[in-house]
Design a protein around this motif. Structure first.
Motif, PDB file in Angstrom:
ATOM      1  N   ARG A 133      53.416  41.211  37.183  1.00  0.00           N
ATOM      2  CA  ARG A 133      54.555  40.481  35.931  1.00  0.00           C
ATOM      3  C   ARG A 133      55.550  39.174  36.234  1.00  0.00           C
ATOM      4  NH1 ARG A 133      58.383  45.126  36.961  1.00  0.00           N
ATOM      5  NH2 ARG A 133      57.813  46.117  35.925  1.00  0.00           N
ATOM      6  N   MET A 134      55.285  39.028  36.635  1.00  0.00           N
ATOM      7  CA  MET A 134      55.805  37.699  37.706  1.00  0.00           C
ATOM      8  C   MET A 134      54.581  36.512  36.825  1.00  0.00           C
ATOM      9  SD  MET A 134      56.145  36.866  41.211  1.00  0.00           S
ATOM     10  CE  MET A 134      54.849  37.533  42.359  1.00  0.00           C
ATOM     11  N   PHE A 135      53.328  36.600  37.063  1.00  0.00           N
ATOM     12  CA  PHE A 135      52.215  36.066  36.642  1.00  0.00           C
ATOM     13  C   PHE A 135      52.160  35.974  34.582  1.00  0.00           C
ATOM     14  CE2 PHE A 135      51.775  37.040  40.704  1.00  0.00           C
ATOM     15  CZ  PHE A 135      51.894  35.466  41.448  1.00  0.00           C
ATOM     16  N   HIS A 136      52.829  35.202  33.817  1.00  0.00           N
ATOM     17  CA  HIS A 136      53.301  35.471  32.620  1.00  0.00           C
ATOM     18  C   HIS A 136      51.927  34.705  31.861  1.00  0.00           C
ATOM     19  CE1 HIS A 136      56.435  36.611  32.531  1.00  0.00           C
ATOM     20  NE2 HIS A 136      57.713  35.277  33.616  1.00  0.00           N
ATOM     21  N   MET A 137      50.396  34.991  31.484  1.00  0.00           N
ATOM     22  CA  MET A 137      49.417  34.884  31.789  1.00  0.00           C
ATOM     23  C   MET A 137      48.589  35.184  30.134  1.00  0.00           C
ATOM     24  SD  MET A 137      47.975  34.301  35.635  1.00  0.00           S
ATOM     25  CE  MET A 137      48.518  33.020  36.108  1.00  0.00           C
ATOM     26  N   ASP A 138      47.783  34.372  29.631  1.00  0.00           N
ATOM     27  CA  ASP A 138      47.529  35.023  28.470  1.00  0.00           C
ATOM     28  C   ASP A 138      46.193  35.587  29.377  1.00  0.00           C
ATOM     29  OD1 ASP A 138      45.005  33.234  28.935  1.00  0.00           O
ATOM     30  OD2 ASP A 138      46.391  32.021  27.337  1.00  0.00           O
ATOM     31  N   GLU A 139      45.348  36.073  28.371  1.00  0.00           N
ATOM     32  CA  GLU A 139      44.329  37.180  29.211  1.00  0.00           C
ATOM     33  C   GLU A 139      43.651  36.556  29.469  1.00  0.00           C
ATOM     34  OE1 GLU A 139      43.320  40.677  29.621  1.00  0.00           O
ATOM     35  OE2 GLU A 139      45.044  40.584  28.439  1.00  0.00           O
ATOM     36  N   ASN A 140      42.647  35.281  29.072  1.00  0.00           N
ATOM     37  CA  ASN A 140      41.861  34.148  29.748  1.00  0.00           C
ATOM     38  C   ASN A 140      42.318  33.931  30.782  1.00  0.00           C
ATOM     39  OD1 ASN A 140      39.971  34.780  27.532  1.00  0.00           O
ATOM     40  ND2 ASN A 140      40.799  32.708  26.313  1.00  0.00           N
ATOM     41  N   ASP A 141      43.537  32.910  31.268  1.00  0.00           N
ATOM     42  CA  ASP A 141      44.095  32.805  32.999  1.00  0.00           C
ATOM     43  C   ASP A 141      43.923  34.378  33.872  1.00  0.00           C
ATOM     44  OD1 ASP A 141      43.952  30.782  31.819  1.00  0.00           O
ATOM     45  OD2 ASP A 141      46.058  30.420  31.005  1.00  0.00           O
ATOM     46  N   ARG A 142      44.303  35.111  33.077  1.00  0.00           N
ATOM     47  CA  ARG A 142      44.847  36.599  34.004  1.00  0.00           C
ATOM     48  C   ARG A 142      43.194  36.726  34.629  1.00  0.00           C
ATOM     49  NH1 ARG A 142      48.662  38.939  34.284  1.00  0.00           N
ATOM     50  NH2 ARG A 142      49.555  38.651  32.715  1.00  0.00           N
ATOM     51  N   ARG A 143      41.993  36.643  33.821  1.00  0.00           N
ATOM     52  CA  ARG A 143      40.984  36.863  34.183  1.00  0.00           C
ATOM     53  C   ARG A 143      40.720  36.156  35.751  1.00  0.00           C
ATOM     54  NH1 ARG A 143      39.401  38.886  28.838  1.00  0.00           N
ATOM     55  NH2 ARG A 143      39.277  36.663  28.358  1.00  0.00           N
ATOM     56  N   THR A 144      40.696  34.742  35.366  1.00  0.00           N
ATOM     57  CA  THR A 144      40.535  33.302  35.741  1.00  0.00           C
ATOM     58  C   THR A 144      41.098  33.614  36.807  1.00  0.00           C
ATOM     59  OG1 THR A 144      40.139  32.072  33.954  1.00  0.00           O
ATOM     60  CG2 THR A 144      40.650  30.798  36.455  1.00  0.00           C
ATOM     61  N   TYR A 145      42.348  33.766  37.591  1.00  0.00           N
ATOM     62  CA  TYR A 145      43.454  33.655  38.596  1.00  0.00           C
ATOM     63  C   TYR A 145      43.294  35.566  39.022  1.00  0.00           C
ATOM     64  CZ  TYR A 145      44.733  29.079  37.045  1.00  0.00           C
ATOM     65  OH  TYR A 145      43.823  27.534  36.995  1.00  0.00           O
ATOM     66  N   GLN A 146      42.876  35.997  38.371  1.00  0.00           N
ATOM     67  CA  GLN A 146      42.645  37.483  39.122  1.00  0.00           C
ATOM     68  C   GLN A 146      42.510  37.828  40.337  1.00  0.00           C
ATOM     69  OE1 GLN A 146      43.793  40.243  36.335  1.00  0.00           O
ATOM     70  NE2 GLN A 146      44.573  40.851  38.750  1.00  0.00           N
ATOM     71  N   GLY A 147      42.053  37.699  40.895  1.00  0.00           N
ATOM     72  CA  GLY A 147      41.907  37.278  42.536  1.00  0.00           C
ATOM     73  C   GLY A 147      42.405  36.833  43.280  1.00  0.00           C
ATOM     74  N   ALA A 148      43.384  35.457  43.112  1.00  0.00           N
ATOM     75  CA  ALA A 148      44.497  34.953  43.618  1.00  0.00           C
ATOM     76  C   ALA A 148      45.528  36.269  43.419  1.00  0.00           C
ATOM     77  CB  ALA A 148      44.757  33.933  43.465  1.00  0.00           C
ATOM     78  N   ILE A 149      45.467  36.664  42.216  1.00  0.00           N
ATOM     79  CA  ILE A 149      47.099  37.597  41.606  1.00  0.00           C
ATOM     80  C   ILE A 149      46.619  39.065  42.870  1.00  0.00           C
ATOM     81  CG2 ILE A 149      47.801  38.989  40.427  1.00  0.00           C
ATOM     82  CD1 ILE A 149      47.592  36.974  38.605  1.00  0.00           C
ATOM     83  N   ASP A 150      45.463  39.660  42.611  1.00  0.00           N
ATOM     84  CA  ASP A 150      44.865  40.390  43.747  1.00  0.00           C
ATOM     85  C   ASP A 150      45.910  40.240  45.619  1.00  0.00           C
ATOM     86  OD1 ASP A 150      44.086  41.747  41.124  1.00  0.00           O
ATOM     87  OD2 ASP A 150      42.429  41.237  42.122  1.00  0.00           O
TER      88      ASP A 150
END
Length: 305
Positions: free
Chosen positions: A177-194
């Motif tokens: 919720r605190m990472f306001h990203m579009d779908e492309n950015d979310r896929r790119t940084y998903q490992g970092a968020i996890d």
């Protein structure tokens, strides 16, 4: 956002530093962004360890609830004062929940939470939780990490400041919720968020350790890729681009500061002239410094050395 190559490299640098400290029973305690430095080659390091302390094996993973209960006098005073309310200012935006709830000592688990906040700071380019007092800080954390329940965090009710979140609205855990990203950015940084999600667990016993974080898939992939020529080339290109931007911004600010200092000297000279010959100068507008310079609003404050 920082480029994916830069971000994963800095994550690994910082977590490796934390794991090294913890392997030697060193607690960073109040980790802050001003302790992080980047050398000329783009390697991130933790500096200014004056806040750190060496601890025993027992204190390194001390139970925060037992620490509260052992500090009986402090616990009694908190319980007595309006159900544990405290409106004092927050000292760090990286403060762990157990510290906000009343634990008197830092542990390796509080370091891991602080590191998770710092890594989120790198990704967001701002601290993930910034509030002025204990209660609002806990509310902000609960909105992202979820309001802890007795089932999820069995020792929750034994903290002296538990009363502050007891009647609060219940929030479901959603770190993304605190990472306001579009779908492309979310896929790119998903490992970092996890990885950040594993570090930002409300119950300190459920948090990943620094050494375990180095074995997280996001870090394991970095170690695997870092030997490739392509990855290294991308890192160098991204780092040189970032470094150029930072240096250009620093030069611009230095130029502004020099102009600011010139303005101060000019103002001093004009003031000296008006005081030295008041009868000759009179009320000539030339010496009305407020009309000539407005340096306080036009230039930034001088940076601390």
């Amino acid at each position: 956002h920082l480029s994916p190559v830069i971000l994963v490299s800095w994550f690994h640098d910082l977590i490796s530093a934390l794991a090294h400290c913890h392997s030697n029973n060193v607690l960073l305690r109040n980790l802050a962004s001003d302790q992080i430095v980047v050398d000329h080659s783009g390697v991130v390091k933790i500096a200014n360890l004056y806040r750190s302390t060496v601890c025993s094996d027992e204190d390194a993973h001390a139970d925060p609830v037992k620490l509260c209960e052992n500090d009986k006098e402090r616990h009694r005073k908190i319980k007595k004062s309006r159900s544990g309310e405290d409106k004092g200012p927050m000292s760090s935006p990286y403060e762990a929940p157990e510290m906000l709830l009343g634990s008197p000592k830092h542990t390796m688990e509080t370091d891991v939470w602080a590191m998770g906040c710092l890594l989120a700071h790198l990704l967001l380019r701002r601290p993930p939780f910034t509030h002025r007092d204990r209660e609002s800080m806990m509310r902000a954390i609960c909105k992202v990490a979820g309001t802890p329940s007795k089932k999820q965090f069995r020792d929750l009710t034994r903290f002296p400041y538990y009363g502050q979140i007891k009647g609060e609205k219940k929030y479901k855990r959603n770190i993304e919720r605190m990472f306001h990203m579009d779908e492309n950015d979310r896929r790119t940084y998903q490992g970092a968020i996890d990885l950040i999600s594993e570090m930002l667990k409300m119950d300190p016993k459920e948090r990943i350790s620094a050494s375990q974080a180095l074995n997280h898939p996001y870090m394991a992939e970095f170690v695997s890729n870092s030997d490739s020529t392509l990855f290294r080339r991308h890192f160098v290109e991204d780092w040189m681009s970032l470094k150029g931007s930072v240096m250009g911004d620093a030069k611009r600010k230095d130029d502004e500061m020099r102009e600011h200092e010139k303005g101060i000297k000019r103002k001093a000279m004009l003031l000296a002239a008006t005081s030295a010959a008041p009868s000759e100068v009179g009320t000539d507008d030339l010496y009305n410094v407020d009309d000539i310079l407005n340096i306080t609003s036009s230039f930034p404050k001088k940076r601390k050395s």
